[in-house]
Scaffold this motif. Sequence first.
Motif, PDB file in Angstrom:
ATOM      1  N   LYS A  33      87.100  23.121 -83.931  1.00 31.79           N
ATOM      2  CA  LYS A  33      88.304  22.306 -84.084  1.00 31.79           C
ATOM      3  C   LYS A  33      88.811  21.805 -82.736  1.00 31.79           C
ATOM      4  CE  LYS A  33      90.035  24.428 -88.353  1.00 31.79           C
ATOM      5  NZ  LYS A  33      91.172  25.171 -88.981  1.00 31.79           N
ATOM      6  N   VAL A  34      88.724  22.661 -81.710  1.00 33.25           N
ATOM      7  CA  VAL A  34      89.159  22.276 -80.368  1.00 33.25           C
ATOM      8  C   VAL A  34      88.316  21.113 -79.850  1.00 33.25           C
ATOM      9  CG1 VAL A  34      89.311  23.046 -77.963  1.00 33.25           C
ATOM     10  CG2 VAL A  34      90.042  24.567 -79.809  1.00 33.25           C
ATOM     11  N   ILE A  35      86.998  21.236 -80.006  1.00 34.16           N
ATOM     12  CA  ILE A  35      86.087  20.186 -79.547  1.00 34.16           C
ATOM     13  C   ILE A  35      86.300  18.901 -80.340  1.00 34.16           C
ATOM     14  CG2 ILE A  35      83.670  19.523 -79.305  1.00 34.16           C
ATOM     15  CD1 ILE A  35      84.604  21.590 -77.276  1.00 34.16           C
ATOM     16  N   SER A  36      86.523  19.032 -81.645  1.00 32.99           N
ATOM     17  CA  SER A  36      86.771  17.846 -82.471  1.00 32.99           C
ATOM     18  C   SER A  36      88.043  17.128 -82.026  1.00 32.99           C
ATOM     19  CB  SER A  36      86.893  18.243 -83.946  1.00 32.99           C
ATOM     20  OG  SER A  36      85.664  18.754 -84.433  1.00 32.99           O
ATOM     21  N   GLY A  37      89.068  17.906 -81.642  1.00 34.97           N
ATOM     22  CA  GLY A  37      90.299  17.306 -81.149  1.00 34.97           C
ATOM     23  C   GLY A  37      90.070  16.514 -79.874  1.00 34.97           C
ATOM     24  N   LEU A  38      89.197  17.007 -79.019  1.00 35.24           N
ATOM     25  CA  LEU A  38      88.877  16.277 -77.786  1.00 35.24           C
ATOM     26  C   LEU A  38      88.050  15.033 -78.086  1.00 35.24           C
ATOM     27  CD1 LEU A  38      88.056  19.266 -75.427  1.00 35.24           C
ATOM     28  CD2 LEU A  38      90.041  17.752 -75.311  1.00 35.24           C
ATOM     29  N   ASP A  40      91.779  27.688 -78.305  1.00 32.03           N
ATOM     30  CA  ASP A  40      92.456  27.660 -79.604  1.00 32.03           C
ATOM     31  C   ASP A  40      93.535  26.575 -79.621  1.00 32.03           C
ATOM     32  OD1 ASP A  40      94.273  28.812 -77.896  1.00 32.03           O
ATOM     33  OD2 ASP A  40      94.381  30.737 -78.928  1.00 32.03           O
ATOM     34  N   ASN A  41      93.318  25.528 -78.825  1.00 33.44           N
ATOM     35  CA  ASN A  41      94.268  24.404 -78.731  1.00 33.44           C
ATOM     36  C   ASN A  41      93.659  23.122 -79.289  1.00 33.44           C
ATOM     37  OD1 ASN A  41      95.473  25.240 -75.372  1.00 33.44           O
ATOM     38  ND2 ASN A  41      95.891  26.224 -77.322  1.00 33.44           N
ATOM     39  N   LEU A  43      94.479  19.253 -79.161  1.00 26.41           N
ATOM     40  CA  LEU A  43      95.350  18.266 -78.541  1.00 26.41           C
ATOM     41  C   LEU A  43      95.654  17.123 -79.500  1.00 26.41           C
ATOM     42  CD1 LEU A  43      93.839  17.811 -74.945  1.00 26.41           C
ATOM     43  CD2 LEU A  43      95.492  19.510 -75.742  1.00 26.41           C
ATOM     44  N   ASP A  44      96.884  16.609 -79.443  1.00 26.35           N
ATOM     45  CA  ASP A  44      97.219  15.368 -80.126  1.00 26.35           C
ATOM     46  C   ASP A  44      96.276  14.272 -79.614  1.00 26.35           C
ATOM     47  OD1 ASP A  44      99.474  13.901 -81.747  1.00 26.35           O
ATOM     48  OD2 ASP A  44      99.153  12.698 -79.938  1.00 26.35           O
ATOM     49  N   THR A  45      95.937  13.318 -80.448  1.00 28.13           N
ATOM     50  CA  THR A  45      94.910  12.325 -80.098  1.00 28.13           C
ATOM     51  C   THR A  45      95.266  11.491 -78.864  1.00 28.13           C
ATOM     52  OG1 THR A  45      95.883  10.784 -81.694  1.00 28.13           O
ATOM     53  CG2 THR A  45      94.023  12.128 -82.447  1.00 28.13           C
ATOM     54  N   ASN A  46      96.551  11.341 -78.557  1.00 30.49           N
ATOM     55  CA  ASN A  46      96.962  10.551 -77.386  1.00 30.49           C
ATOM     56  C   ASN A  46      97.268  11.418 -76.169  1.00 30.49           C
ATOM     57  OD1 ASN A  46      96.803   8.004 -78.652  1.00 30.49           O
ATOM     58  ND2 ASN A  46      98.802   8.321 -79.603  1.00 30.49           N
ATOM     59  N   TYR A  47      96.933  12.687 -76.225  1.00 28.12           N
ATOM     60  CA  TYR A  47      97.324  13.611 -75.161  1.00 28.12           C
ATOM     61  C   TYR A  47      96.825  13.145 -73.795  1.00 28.12           C
ATOM     62  CZ  TYR A  47      98.797  18.213 -73.412  1.00 28.12           C
ATOM     63  OH  TYR A  47      99.451  19.232 -72.750  1.00 28.12           O
ATOM     64  N   LEU A  48      95.548  12.829 -73.674  1.00 30.69           N
ATOM     65  CA  LEU A  48      94.984  12.474 -72.376  1.00 30.69           C
ATOM     66  C   LEU A  48      95.514  11.127 -71.865  1.00 30.69           C
ATOM     67  CD1 LEU A  48      91.281  13.687 -72.710  1.00 30.69           C
ATOM     68  CD2 LEU A  48      93.311  14.934 -71.926  1.00 30.69           C
ATOM     69  N   VAL A  49      95.736  10.186 -72.775  1.00 31.89           N
ATOM     70  CA  VAL A  49      96.337   8.906 -72.369  1.00 31.89           C
ATOM     71  C   VAL A  49      97.718   9.158 -71.767  1.00 31.89           C
ATOM     72  CG1 VAL A  49      97.395   6.805 -73.271  1.00 31.89           C
ATOM     73  CG2 VAL A  49      95.061   7.382 -73.917  1.00 31.89           C
ATOM     74  N   GLU A  50      98.493  10.026 -72.409  1.00 34.02           N
ATOM     75  CA  GLU A  50      99.839  10.323 -71.915  1.00 34.02           C
ATOM     76  C   GLU A  50      99.786  11.050 -70.575  1.00 34.02           C
ATOM     77  OE1 GLU A  50     102.525   9.170 -73.055  1.00 34.02           O
ATOM     78  OE2 GLU A  50     101.827   8.388 -74.972  1.00 34.02           O
ATOM     79  N   VAL A  51      98.789  11.905 -70.389  1.00 33.90           N
ATOM     80  CA  VAL A  51      98.644  12.614 -69.117  1.00 33.90           C
ATOM     81  C   VAL A  51      98.434  11.617 -67.977  1.00 33.90           C
ATOM     82  CG1 VAL A  51      97.158  14.158 -67.765  1.00 33.90           C
ATOM     83  CG2 VAL A  51      97.790  14.773 -70.097  1.00 33.90           C
ATOM     84  N   VAL A  52      97.596  10.617 -68.212  1.00 33.02           N
ATOM     85  CA  VAL A  52      97.342   9.598 -67.194  1.00 33.02           C
ATOM     86  C   VAL A  52      98.620   8.825 -66.875  1.00 33.02           C
ATOM     87  CG1 VAL A  52      96.089   7.466 -66.688  1.00 33.02           C
ATOM     88  CG2 VAL A  52      94.897   9.387 -67.745  1.00 33.02           C
ATOM     89  N   LYS A  53      99.377   8.455 -67.897  1.00 35.55           N
ATOM     90  CA  LYS A  53     100.631   7.729 -67.685  1.00 35.55           C
ATOM     91  C   LYS A  53     101.605   8.557 -66.859  1.00 35.55           C
ATOM     92  CE  LYS A  53     100.640   4.952 -71.952  1.00 35.55           C
ATOM     93  NZ  LYS A  53     101.354   4.730 -73.238  1.00 35.55           N
ATOM     94  N   ILE A  54     101.776   9.817 -67.242  1.00 35.98           N
ATOM     95  CA  ILE A  54     102.718  10.696 -66.548  1.00 35.98           C
ATOM     96  C   ILE A  54     102.308  10.896 -65.098  1.00 35.98           C
ATOM     97  CG2 ILE A  54     103.560  13.080 -66.437  1.00 35.98           C
ATOM     98  CD1 ILE A  54     103.353  13.046 -69.567  1.00 35.98           C
ATOM     99  N   SER A  55     101.026  11.058 -64.870  1.00 35.43           N
ATOM    100  CA  SER A  55     100.539  11.276 -63.506  1.00 35.43           C
ATOM    101  C   SER A  55     100.911  10.123 -62.595  1.00 35.43           C
ATOM    102  CB  SER A  55      99.019  11.454 -63.521  1.00 35.43           C
ATOM    103  OG  SER A  55      98.521  11.624 -62.214  1.00 35.43           O
ATOM    104  N   GLY A  56     100.838   8.891 -63.114  1.00 36.78           N
ATOM    105  CA  GLY A  56     101.180   7.726 -62.302  1.00 36.78           C
ATOM    106  C   GLY A  56     102.668   7.480 -62.187  1.00 36.78           C
ATOM    107  N   GLU A  57     103.409   7.749 -63.268  1.00 39.01           N
ATOM    108  CA  GLU A  57     104.836   7.441 -63.295  1.00 39.01           C
ATOM    109  C   GLU A  57     105.698   8.505 -62.614  1.00 39.01           C
ATOM    110  OE1 GLU A  57     105.813   6.849 -67.373  1.00 39.01           O
ATOM    111  OE2 GLU A  57     104.595   5.025 -67.572  1.00 39.01           O
ATOM    112  N   TRP A  58     105.202   9.725 -62.523  1.00 39.94           N
ATOM    113  CA  TRP A  58     105.977  10.840 -61.968  1.00 39.94           C
ATOM    114  C   TRP A  58     105.176  11.519 -60.857  1.00 39.94           C
ATOM    115  CZ3 TRP A  58     110.713  10.602 -64.094  1.00 39.94           C
ATOM    116  CH2 TRP A  58     110.835  10.027 -65.354  1.00 39.94           C
ATOM    117  N   PRO A  59     104.992  10.854 -59.726  1.00 38.72           N
ATOM    118  CA  PRO A  59     104.156  11.411 -58.649  1.00 38.72           C
ATOM    119  C   PRO A  59     104.735  12.656 -57.992  1.00 38.72           C
ATOM    120  CG  PRO A  59     105.277   9.415 -57.898  1.00 38.72           C
ATOM    121  CD  PRO A  59     105.510   9.509 -59.367  1.00 38.72           C
TER     122      PRO A  59
END
Length: 325
Positions: free
Chosen positions: A19-24, A91-92, A94-110
């Motif tokens: 399930k974890v791999i499928s989420g990724l 056992d995690n 991730l929401d399907t947009n998790y990684l997209v949001e991580v990229v946004k946050i990384s750029g917007e909140w240095p």
Amino acid sequence: MRLTVIICTHNPSPEYFEKVISGLRRQTLPKEEWELILVDNASDHPLANRGDISWHPNGRCVLEPELGLAYARQRGIRESQTAVIVFVDDDNILDTNYLVEVVKISGEWPHLGTWGAGIIAPEYEVQPSPAIQHLLCGLALRKDEVYPYTPRMPWGAGLCIRTNVALAYSRMIETSEIIIVGRRGTGFMACDDKEMTYISRELGFDTAVFPQLRLTHLIPRERVVPKYLLSLKYGDALSTALLEYKWNGVFPQTPFSVRGLLSALKNAVLTKDLRHALHFSRVRALMSARGIIAKTHQSPRSLRSKIEEWYPSSTPDLGSSLSDS
């Protein structure tokens, strides 16, 4: 590539791991823009023969023979080739947009060095009994829905960290006398994720959790029984005491002081069952921490003096902004 996802695992549940791999695999961030590293932390049956990540163009499995989550994370950090790392437990989901949001946050909140999920929702195999509700906080569940973010310490599930900070953490482990090893086989140490944030703050970064970062924590039936939850509490109390000494010089107070004995007596008389057991679990943890600290010669002052040495001057760039894709 924009970021690295690292999964550290020891004898994972096949059903949960799938399930974890499928989420990724369902992540909306294009696979060409991130790498996936599975760290097999001395599993009884090699993960390379079970974890199919052939679908990922930048996926690979590595072995870390030293048992302990901190060591496994250290190996993943050394393997990473990007400027941001995301730690995902086995056992995690991730929401399907998790990684997209991580990229946004990384750029917007240095100014952030570590950040993480504001929503960590449970998926129980069996619903926990009302009698143990006060112990469920040990399962690292969270619901922080304040926008744009809440300035709190992120937990290991879905933890995001800038690679420079992660490398400083990795180098600290190599020289530290007191190692917060995290989960270790059937052991219940904790707080290795907290130590990453400690280092991040020492380097001048802030920390936060974001409501748009959401994940599901899969919780099997054996983790909602009193024995397991009390063991979690013991591990957390032990690790927290070690962490407080290691970074702040706070020596654990003896539970056998006059005040401690009165508290123990009060708990023995006024409480029953789990609350009584929880109190003595903490007493055992403090005594264990005092014993570990007594064998070390490391001081918080010497630890802090080395942080700048551990922090590398550069890491790979994050790449163009998401809007440029």
